[in-house]
Design an enzyme around this catalytic site. Structure first.
Site, PDB file in Angstrom:
ATOM      1  N   LEU A   7      83.102  72.922  21.652  1.00 49.83           N
ATOM      2  CA  LEU A   7      82.728  74.242  21.149  1.00 49.83           C
ATOM      3  C   LEU A   7      83.461  75.379  21.858  1.00 49.83           C
ATOM      4  CD1 LEU A   7      80.589  75.489  19.139  1.00 49.83           C
ATOM      5  CD2 LEU A   7      79.408  76.197  21.207  1.00 49.83           C
TER       6      LEU A   7
ATOM      7  N   GLU B 283      80.495  81.388  20.123  1.00 51.74           N
ATOM      8  CA  GLU B 283      80.490  82.596  19.298  1.00 51.74           C
ATOM      9  C   GLU B 283      80.611  83.845  20.182  1.00 51.74           C
ATOM     10  OE1 GLU B 283      77.559  82.351  16.258  1.00 51.74           O
ATOM     11  OE2 GLU B 283      77.216  84.496  16.224  1.00 51.74           O
TER      12      GLU B 283
ATOM     13  N   HIS C 242      79.622  75.035  12.879  1.00 53.98           N
ATOM     14  CA  HIS C 242      80.027  76.162  13.730  1.00 53.98           C
ATOM     15  C   HIS C 242      81.469  76.515  13.398  1.00 53.98           C
ATOM     16  CE1 HIS C 242      80.801  78.656  17.210  1.00 53.98           C
ATOM     17  NE2 HIS C 242      79.524  78.576  17.549  1.00 53.98           N
TER      18      HIS C 242
ATOM     19  N   GLN D  19      74.182  72.966  10.334  1.00 56.11           N
ATOM     20  CA  GLN D  19      75.063  74.097  10.660  1.00 56.11           C
ATOM     21  C   GLN D  19      76.459  73.622  11.053  1.00 56.11           C
ATOM     22  OE1 GLN D  19      74.305  76.995  14.162  1.00 56.11           O
ATOM     23  NE2 GLN D  19      74.110  78.143  12.262  1.00 56.11           N
TER      24      GLN D  19
ATOM     25  N   PHE E 114      76.071  88.918  18.781  1.00 58.52           N
ATOM     26  CA  PHE E 114      76.244  87.610  18.141  1.00 58.52           C
ATOM     27  C   PHE E 114      76.127  87.823  16.632  1.00 58.52           C
ATOM     28  CE2 PHE E 114      75.716  83.215  20.167  1.00 58.52           C
ATOM     29  CZ  PHE E 114      76.532  83.510  21.243  1.00 58.52           C
TER      30      PHE E 114
ATOM     31  N   HIS F 132      77.438  71.263  14.029  1.00 53.92           N
ATOM     32  CA  HIS F 132      77.025  71.832  15.305  1.00 53.92           C
ATOM     33  C   HIS F 132      75.520  71.730  15.560  1.00 53.92           C
ATOM     34  CE1 HIS F 132      77.036  74.430  18.766  1.00 53.92           C
ATOM     35  NE2 HIS F 132      76.250  75.319  18.199  1.00 53.92           N
TER      36      HIS F 132
ATOM     37  N   ARG G  64      70.800  78.885  11.025  1.00 54.43           N
ATOM     38  CA  ARG G  64      70.349  79.420  12.318  1.00 54.43           C
ATOM     39  C   ARG G  64      71.282  80.518  12.802  1.00 54.43           C
ATOM     40  NH1 ARG G  64      71.633  78.292  17.967  1.00 54.43           N
ATOM     41  NH2 ARG G  64      73.198  76.740  17.405  1.00 54.43           N
TER      42      ARG G  64
ATOM     43  N   ARG H 153      77.107  82.484  10.911  1.00 55.19           N
ATOM     44  CA  ARG H 153      77.963  81.294  10.992  1.00 55.19           C
ATOM     45  C   ARG H 153      78.268  80.660   9.644  1.00 55.19           C
ATOM     46  NH1 ARG H 153      75.390  78.521  16.411  1.00 55.19           N
ATOM     47  NH2 ARG H 153      76.215  80.131  17.800  1.00 55.19           N
TER      48      ARG H 153
HETATM   49  C1  LIG Z   1      78.161  72.798  22.482  1.00 58.50           C
HETATM   50  C2  LIG Z   1      76.897  73.493  22.134  1.00 58.50           C
HETATM   51  C3  LIG Z   1      76.693  74.809  22.510  1.00 58.50           C
HETATM   52  C4  LIG Z   1      75.511  75.472  22.184  1.00 58.50           C
HETATM   53  N1  LIG Z   1      75.345  76.783  22.562  1.00 58.50           N
HETATM   54  C5  LIG Z   1      74.187  77.416  22.249  1.00 58.50           C
HETATM   55  C6  LIG Z   1      73.973  78.770  22.655  1.00 58.50           C
HETATM   56  O1  LIG Z   1      74.793  79.384  23.325  1.00 58.50           O
HETATM   57  N2  LIG Z   1      72.810  79.352  22.287  1.00 58.50           N
HETATM   58  C7  LIG Z   1      71.838  78.707  21.572  1.00 58.50           C
HETATM   59  O2  LIG Z   1      70.816  79.291  21.277  1.00 58.50           O
HETATM   60  N3  LIG Z   1      72.023  77.415  21.196  1.00 58.50           N
HETATM   61  C8  LIG Z   1      73.154  76.750  21.529  1.00 58.50           C
HETATM   62  N4  LIG Z   1      73.329  75.447  21.155  1.00 58.50           N
HETATM   63  C9  LIG Z   1      72.186  74.698  20.633  1.00 58.50           C
HETATM   64  C10 LIG Z   1      71.229  74.351  21.801  1.00 58.50           C
HETATM   65  O3  LIG Z   1      71.979  74.107  22.963  1.00 58.50           O
HETATM   66  C11 LIG Z   1      70.374  73.123  21.522  1.00 58.50           C
HETATM   67  O4  LIG Z   1      69.785  73.232  20.264  1.00 58.50           O
HETATM   68  C12 LIG Z   1      69.269  72.985  22.564  1.00 58.50           C
HETATM   69  O5  LIG Z   1      69.785  73.076  23.870  1.00 58.50           O
HETATM   70  C13 LIG Z   1      68.532  71.671  22.391  1.00 58.50           C
HETATM   71  O6  LIG Z   1      67.612  71.543  23.434  1.00 58.50           O
HETATM   72  P1  LIG Z   1      66.490  70.419  23.380  1.00 58.50           P
HETATM   73  O7  LIG Z   1      65.679  70.570  24.606  1.00 58.50           O
HETATM   74  O8  LIG Z   1      65.826  70.459  22.073  1.00 58.50           O
HETATM   75  O9  LIG Z   1      67.310  69.048  23.421  1.00 58.50           O
HETATM   76  P2  LIG Z   1      68.414  68.418  24.475  1.00 58.50           P
HETATM   77  O10 LIG Z   1      68.766  69.419  25.497  1.00 58.50           O
HETATM   78  O11 LIG Z   1      69.440  67.860  23.624  1.00 58.50           O
HETATM   79  O12 LIG Z   1      67.554  67.324  25.169  1.00 58.50           O
HETATM   80  C14 LIG Z   1      67.165  66.137  24.515  1.00 58.50           C
HETATM   81  C15 LIG Z   1      66.477  65.236  25.516  1.00 58.50           C
HETATM   82  O13 LIG Z   1      65.918  64.134  24.832  1.00 58.50           O
HETATM   83  C16 LIG Z   1      66.201  62.941  25.524  1.00 58.50           C
HETATM   84  N5  LIG Z   1      66.175  61.832  24.553  1.00 58.50           N
HETATM   85  C17 LIG Z   1      66.724  61.787  23.319  1.00 58.50           C
HETATM   86  N6  LIG Z   1      66.449  60.603  22.737  1.00 58.50           N
HETATM   87  C18 LIG Z   1      65.706  59.893  23.617  1.00 58.50           C
HETATM   88  C19 LIG Z   1      65.123  58.596  23.604  1.00 58.50           C
HETATM   89  N7  LIG Z   1      65.212  57.775  22.553  1.00 58.50           N
HETATM   90  N8  LIG Z   1      64.461  58.184  24.707  1.00 58.50           N
HETATM   91  C20 LIG Z   1      64.328  58.996  25.792  1.00 58.50           C
HETATM   92  N9  LIG Z   1      64.870  60.233  25.851  1.00 58.50           N
HETATM   93  C21 LIG Z   1      65.535  60.668  24.778  1.00 58.50           C
HETATM   94  C22 LIG Z   1      67.550  63.196  26.176  1.00 58.50           C
HETATM   95  O14 LIG Z   1      67.741  62.349  27.285  1.00 58.50           O
HETATM   96  C23 LIG Z   1      67.404  64.668  26.571  1.00 58.50           C
HETATM   97  O15 LIG Z   1      66.769  64.759  27.825  1.00 58.50           O
HETATM   98  C24 LIG Z   1      74.524  74.790  21.457  1.00 58.50           C
HETATM   99  C25 LIG Z   1      74.726  73.475  21.063  1.00 58.50           C
HETATM  100  C26 LIG Z   1      75.901  72.822  21.374  1.00 58.50           C
HETATM  101  C27 LIG Z   1      76.113  71.429  20.887  1.00 58.50           C
END
Ligand SMILES: Cc1cc2nc3c(=O)[nH]c(=O)nc-3n(C[C@H](O)[C@H](O)[C@H](O)COP(=O)(O)OP(=O)(O)OC[C@H]3O[C@@H](n4cnc5c(N)ncnc54)[C@H](O)[C@@H]3O)c2cc1C
Length: 575
Positions: free
Chosen positions: A250, A253, A240, A238, A118, A351, A386, A286
């Site tokens: 997306l 990468e 992407h 960021q 990566f 992103h 990042r 990136r």
């Molecule tokens: C398309 C894409 C591909 C990616 N690929 C990669 C990768 O390959 N490798 C990598 O390291 N990173 C990657 N990322 C980044 C990474 O996926 C995210 O940063 C990470 O998964 C976020 O996880 P999280 O648990 O913080 O939040 P999320 O998985 O976004 O979960 C947020 C949670 O909060 C809840 N929530 C939000 N607001 C409220 C509210 N007001 N009330 C109740 N619940 C709420 C939602 O329901 C959800 O359950 C990618 C991002 C994207 C957009």
């Protein structure tokens, strides 16, 4: 009122990992999430999760220290260095834990977890499950959560899905729970606990062109912000390099990691023409790749003047089907091209949110009993840029730490009960707000305001920034805030009223936009993902510091805090 020992808001990777840790410590937990856990945005992560496992033949000499160094350098030296080392060290155990819990990682020929290169990484260290890594990890954690939910020997774990949190309860400086709206009934409920873990994910939908899901509105970051938890480094957004030109879906990468090329309209691998990407080419970080792609497009060398080609054809059908099946389907469905035979039209887009709720390396904030992890938090492991694959790692490492520290806080007797009269009073305040919105008859439409917000953020806070356009966007955001005060809802019912939910969340998007723009305007330098054409150099003397935004009496105040540089001296980045 629903009571638990600890309330976790969010059921993505960070929230679920925190909940599992609380459960492991026999602490009762209520997980509140606005969407079903497996619809959390973690499910969309594609390319992989970093850890120095040394499974790749070219990665034999990898180590957590080298992973930390790459991350710090990638961050343009704004990351807090001990926090980074903690992530890269503990990350290894978290990956094996996921493996033992059943995560179906792709494998090397001798059966170990496969790793791919990566950007910005000295060794191939991104563990992956084809191009559906987030999907498999989220399902793995959810399975574990269901297992514990059903286990009788542990304290309860309850998951409340389709509950939308509107307010963090803070009493005498300590977090005591949340108020949430049951989306299916429209009723508000208090979730009372002795500690709260926040894991609400990113805020990409503050922008128009983004790879983030519609649920990533930024409201999640604002709820604690309004109650005294500062936001840190929000100007670092960021972009992407490879989002589908057609709709910003997306293209991982990992496609470049597997050997894909970026081509301009002359069929040139143009990254060779720029000093900062000439050596690492498609594997430069990136921020650098996205800028050089944008430069090509601005110079008229984009395909059809608008986008860049990501060419995978030379990888061959077998490799594409084996390692990148998901992005092939995206390209076919959303751009009408099969990457086996044709290049994919891509362009940079928003992103990831490097900044977030200001917490330390133990996920603690300045509000007692409030912890945050995952993309909504800024432990500061990404600094100003990042590295791909580090965000999934952050969710599981700091999700676990949040669970550990919240459980210790609870067991040490952290927090006492909150007077019922106080709870009733804030419940009434929330109810009044909802009723005001439901009855609002203004002429403004929240969806129109949201679109204008996205456009102005793309324009003013994009890859290339300058004072003039940022100030113009800030003025526009202020105008949109005024207009938000005059919105009218089309639907006044309580049951599953998404008109209401979008309207509530728009306030958060608008406030975050202001935080982002003001931080970016103030920061008169270029560092990582923030590139200012009017201040094109990094300025360590004046700007080696975190931006800290605070909410006070309904207005945003900016301050600064120091960066932990205890492991590596800041240098110019060369790749
Ligand atoms: C398309 C894409 C591909 C990616 N690929 C990669 C990768 O390959 N490798 C990598 O390291 N990173 C990657 N990322 C980044 C990474 O996926 C995210 O940063 C990470 O998964 C976020 O996880 P999280 O648990 O913080 O939040 P999320 O998985 O976004 O979960 C947020 C949670 O909060 C809840 N929530 C939000 N607001 C409220 C509210 N007001 N009330 C109740 N619940 C709420 C939602 O329901 C959800 O359950 C990618 C991002 C994207 C957009």
């Amino acid at each position: 009122m629903i009571t638990s020992d600890v309330i976790v808001v969010g059921a993505g990777l960070a929230g679920l990992r925190a909940a599992l840790e609380l459960n492991r410590h026999n602490v009762k937990v209520a997980v509140v999430t606005k969407v079903h856990p497996v619809r959390s945005h973690s499910v969309a992560a594609q390319g992989g999760i970093n850890a120095a496992l040394s499974n790749h033949p070219r990665g034999k000499f990898d180590s957590p220290e080298l992973h930390a160094f790459d991350t710090i350098k990638g961050s343009d030296y704004l990351a807090d260095q001990k926090a980074v080392l903690k992530m890269t060290t503990e990350g290894i155990e978290r990956i094996y834990e996921l493996e033992h819990w059943g995560a179906p990682f792709s494998r090397t020929e001798d059966g170990r977890i496969a790793q791919r290169p990566f950007g910005g990484a000295g060794f191939p260290r991104t563990c992956y499950a084809t191009d559906k890594t987030g999907h498999v990890l989220l399902h793995t954690l959810y399975e574990q959560a269901l297992k514990f939910e059903a286990a009788s020997e542990r304290a309860d774990m309850q998951i409340f899905d389709e509950w939308f949190v509107t307010r963090l309860i803070v009493h005498n400086g300590s977090a005591k729970g949340v108020i949430a709206l049951n989306i299916n009934t429209g009723e508000l409920e208090i979730f009372a606990g002795r500690a709260v873990i926040w894991a609400t994910g990113g805020s990409g939908r503050v922008f128009g062109r983004t790879s983030n899901a519609y649920i990533n509105t930024g409201w999640g970051m604002c709820v604690p912000f309004y109650e005294g938890v500062p936001l840190k480094d929000m100007e670092f957004i960021q972009f992407h390099p490879t989002e589908l030109y057609t709709n910003n879906v997306l293209i991982t990468e990992g496609a470049r990691g597997e050997g894909g090329f970026l081509l301009n309209n002359k069929q040139e691998r143009f990254l060779a023409n720029y000093e900062d990407s000439a050596k690492a080419m498609e594997m430069a970080p990136r921020d650098i790749v996205a800028r050089n792609m944008q430069r090509e497009i601005l110079a008229g060398r984009g395909v059809e003047g608008k986008y860049i080609h990501l060419d995978l054809r030379h990888l061959g059908k077998k490799k594409i089907l084996e390692r990148l099946p998901g992005i092939r389907m995206h390209a076919i469905h959303f751009a009408g091209v099969d990457p086996i035979d044709q290049p994919i039209p891509v362009a940079p887009g928003q992103h990831y949110t490097m900044g977030g709720l200001d917490v330390n390396l133990n996920t603690e904030s300045k509000v007692k009993g409030f912890f945050a992890a995952g993309e909504c938090a800024c432990v500061s492991v990404h600094g100003s840029n990042r590295l791909g694959g580090n965000s999934l790692l952050e969710t599981v490492v700091f999700g676990k730490i949040a669970g550990e520290y919240a459980s210790a806080y609870f067991k040490d007797g952290g927090g006492t009960d909150v007077p019922v009269i106080f709870l009733n009073q804030i419940l009434k305040e929330e109810e009044d707000k909802i009723i005001r919105l439901l009855e609002s008859k203004g002429k403004e439409n929240h969806s129109a305001i949201k679109h204008e917000l996205g456009d102005t953020m793309d324009l003013g806070a994009g890859i290339f920034r300058e004072a003039r356009t940022m100030n113009a966007s800030l003025e526009k955001v202020k105008e949109l805030k005024e207009r938000y005060g005059q919105i009218g809802l089309n639907s006044s019912g309580r049951i599953a009223n998404f008109d209401l939910l979008w309207a509530i969340q728009l306030k958060g998007s608008l406030d975050l936009a202001e935080v982002i723009l003001r931080g970016a305007i103030n920061r008169q330098e270029s560092r990582g993902a923030q590139f200012r054409t009017d201040y094109p150099m990094r300025d360590d003397k004046n700007w080696m510091k975190h931006t800290v935004a605070r909410w006070k009496d309904g207005t945003i105040h900016l301050g600064y805090s120091s960066v932990d540089l205890s492991l590596h001296k800041a240098k110019k980045r060369h790749y």
